[in-house]
Design an enzyme around this catalytic site. Structure first.
Site, PDB file in Angstrom:
ATOM      1  CG  ASN A   7       7.820  15.017  -9.836  1.00  0.00           C
ATOM      2  OD1 ASN A   7       8.238  14.044  -9.190  1.00  0.00           O
ATOM      3  ND2 ASN A   7       6.592  15.076 -10.302  1.00  0.00           N
ATOM      4  NE  ARG A  91       4.724  14.268  -6.561  1.00  0.00           N
ATOM      5  CZ  ARG A  91       4.341  13.193  -7.226  1.00  0.00           C
ATOM      6  NH1 ARG A  91       4.992  12.815  -8.302  1.00  0.00           N
ATOM      7  NH2 ARG A  91       3.304  12.494  -6.831  1.00  0.00           N
ATOM      8  CG  HIS A 180      -2.654  12.383  -6.512  1.00  0.00           C
ATOM      9  ND1 HIS A 180      -3.550  11.372  -6.771  1.00  0.00           N
ATOM     10  CD2 HIS A 180      -1.600  12.159  -7.328  1.00  0.00           C
ATOM     11  CE1 HIS A 180      -3.058  10.575  -7.701  1.00  0.00           C
ATOM     12  NE2 HIS A 180      -1.877  11.023  -8.049  1.00  0.00           N
ATOM     13  NE  ARG A 241      -0.678   3.292  -9.228  1.00  0.00           N
ATOM     14  CZ  ARG A 241      -0.436   4.556  -8.905  1.00  0.00           C
ATOM     15  NH1 ARG A 241      -0.868   5.045  -7.761  1.00  0.00           N
ATOM     16  NH2 ARG A 241       0.233   5.345  -9.713  1.00  0.00           N
ATOM     17  CD  GLU A 386       0.448  17.363  -8.987  1.00  0.00           C
ATOM     18  OE1 GLU A 386       0.431  17.238 -10.230  1.00  0.00           O
ATOM     19  OE2 GLU A 386       0.522  16.401  -8.211  1.00  0.00           O
TER      20      GLU A 386
END
Ligand code: ADP
Length: 401
Positions: A7, A91, A180, A241, A386
């Site tokens: 990743n 990823r 996601h 965010r 993941e």
């Protein structure tokens, strides 16, 4: 057989080497602060051996070389030869509309990934560097790209279109993509296993609450809506965010104050969320600690965040016309009983009722049901994985070759 999962972020490479017969990691770790003289390598083996080092690592290519060196080392290694790594899964954040599932990396796929760069300028270029570096290092080993957006490609048009002139979708591909996806996919399928029911028969809401937060409505195993949109900025309140705001706010600020579009990007992506609301931290642990010790600022940030989450949960019950299971995952979802309790508060009217003891006990990587016995909806905490989804997809493609 072993599969390496990579990743590659802007300044980091996370990795896991997974033995596929057991689906357990052999070793995992992180190279961070790439490009700095004091880049840091953290490595952990399944048997408990750990290794940390600070050194000058300039780029993804050097970082992956370093990972291979450690994986092979006599002291902290877990494999004897590079050829023990049979395939590498990557990823990739954005797969545009082109990829609705994981894919073998070919020159044609690389071309499309380069074309998608514009849609995810903060992520895809680094994912591409990682793939290119890995192709050079692991000659002849298959590379597989697994996309964050792929799972959400089943979202129907009425949910992925924004009410902008259609030319912006047609010319510039501006639409909801969602992110996601690998995590939402994993926890939804795990929830079905825990419920002992086929996923095709279930209505599930999955809340991935980490540094980035998103929530998805999943009907019969297919994503039908999600809170992140064209970029990972939309939706829930996150660490830094803002999530949903009135889209005119940036125009107002840029028109009336000394704010240009770069400042605006920083404000929305890096200075808002928990950090902006509290003025204290982007880390929910710190926010909760300060809130418990009486900080009004921390409480305000927590309340806005929890309210937004609750609003999405309730609206997705409407989208799904019912709900079998609500799943919490990622750093906050797996650990913060306070967030889970606040998000579910007073939702008995929609069939959601928590068991406060079970909720408090289910932290630090524990999996379990936290709903009250008489709750219509099952509420489940599931640690996300993941990397395992990436490794499984990589294995499937490896076997199909
Ligand atoms: P990422 O999105 O970077 O993968 P994680 O899934 O690790 O991030 O989530 C990070 C978030 O989880 C941080 O806001 C952190 O404060 C939060 N978190 C981790 N442990 C706890 C905890 N015990 N209580 C509350 N929040 C926690």
């Amino acid at each position: 057989m072993s599969i390496l999962v990579l990743n590659c972020g802007s300044s980091s490479v996370k990795y896991q080497l997974i033995e596929m017969s057991t689906e357990k990691y052999l070793a995992k770790g992180l190279v961070e602060r790439l490009g700095e003289e004091d880049a840091k390598v953290k490595h952990k083996c399944r048997d408990g051996r750990r290794f940390e080092e600070v050194k000058d690592i300039k780029n993804h290519s050097q970082a992956i070389k370093e990972v291979v060196r450690i994986l092979l080392s006599s002291e902290y290694g877990v494999i004897k030869d590079v050829s023990d790594i049979k395939a590498v899964g990557h990823r990739v954040v954005h797969g545009c509309e082109k990829f609705s599932e994981s894919t073998l990396v070919t020159p044609e796929v690389m071309k499309v990934l380069h074309d998608c760069k514009k849609l995810a300028p903060l992520h895809n270029p680094h994912n591409i560097h990682g793939i290119e570096a890995s192709e050079k290092l692991f000659k002849g080993v298959i590379q597989v790209a697994v996309f964050d957006t792929a799972f959400h490609q089943t979202i129907p048009e009425h949910a992925y279109l924004y009410a902008l002139p259609m030319e912006y979708y047609k010319k510039y591909f501006i639409r909801r993509y969602g992110f996601h996806g690998t995590s939402h996919y994993y926890v939804a399928h795990r929830a079905a296993e825990l419920l002992g029911k086929p996923i095709e028969s279930l209505k599930i809401i999955t809340a991935h609450l980490g540094n980035g937060c998103s929530i998805a409505a999943i009907d019969g195993g297919k994503s039908v809506d999600t809170s992140m949109g064209f970029t990972p900025l939309e939706g829930l309140v996150m660490g830094t965010r803002c999530g949903d705001i009135d889209p005119f706010i940036p125009i107002f600020l840029m028109e009336n104050y000394d704010v240009d579009y770069r400042d605006m990007d920083d404000i929305l992506n890096k200075e808002s969320g928990l950090l902006g609301l509290s003025g204290i931290s982007n880390d929910s642990r710190e926010i909760e600690e300060k809130m418990i010790s009486g900080s009004k600022e921390a409480k305000r940030a927590f309340d806005v965040t929890a309210y937004r989450l609750k609003k999405y949960i309730a609206s997705y019950i409407g989208v799904l016309c019912g709900l079998d299971a609500l799943v919490f995952t990622a750093g906050i979802g797996e650990n913060s009983d306070l967030t889970r309790a606040a998000a579910c508060e007073n939702l008995e009217c929609l069939g959601i009722k928590l068991d406060s003891e079970k909720n408090k006990e289910t932290v630090r990587g524990k999996e379990g049901f936290i709903n009250a016995d008489d709750s219509k909806v099952k509420v489940i905490v599931i640690p996300t994985n993941e990397e395992l989804v990436i490794a499984r997809d990589t294995l499937r493609i490896y076997k199909s070759m």
